[in-house]
Design a protein around this motif. Sequence first.
Motif: not given
Length: 172
Positions: A58-64, A94-99
């Motif tokens: 799957f493609k990750p979300f790239f925004g911070n 979950v990546p921190e930006a998505l939390a």
Amino acid sequence: MKGRIMEIVYHFDTTSEALRACENGELVTGSVVVVATDCIIGLASNPPRAITARTGPFKPFFGNSRSAILTESQHGAEQIRAGVDEAYRQGFPVPEALADFATLRSEMSACAREYRLTSDEVLALVEACEARSTEFWNTLGQAGADSIAARILQASIDNLSAARRKLLDRPL
């Protein structure tokens, strides 16, 4: 009274099955895709977007930041929130930006709150694991390594250590 839209959650045995279903347009765009065997949660699209730290194909979300993620993504905040909440429910990182998209504990239904621990609850459990482990170490020292209880005490200490690690590694 304003109602919430129910999220659709699809479960797959493998990421390749999930990827194929997304590529073939078999899933509702923005629905939650769960591949529990691979610890991956994503959102259905072509290509699907990964919510979890583990992305697989799957493609990750790239925004911070929340705004950067919403700008670069075709998925809305409610869809991302549904994916993040499912990842936390499953216990996947979950990546921190998505939390930032997660439902706040205070906004959750009583049923959903049952499954999410607060940071205070996690710390209390960690402290309890440490106290019990110390107690077992002391008992093991008194009983001696050759005693019948030694194997049981050592296994218990190992289990407490593993539980403590899981609690500290789990996102809140």
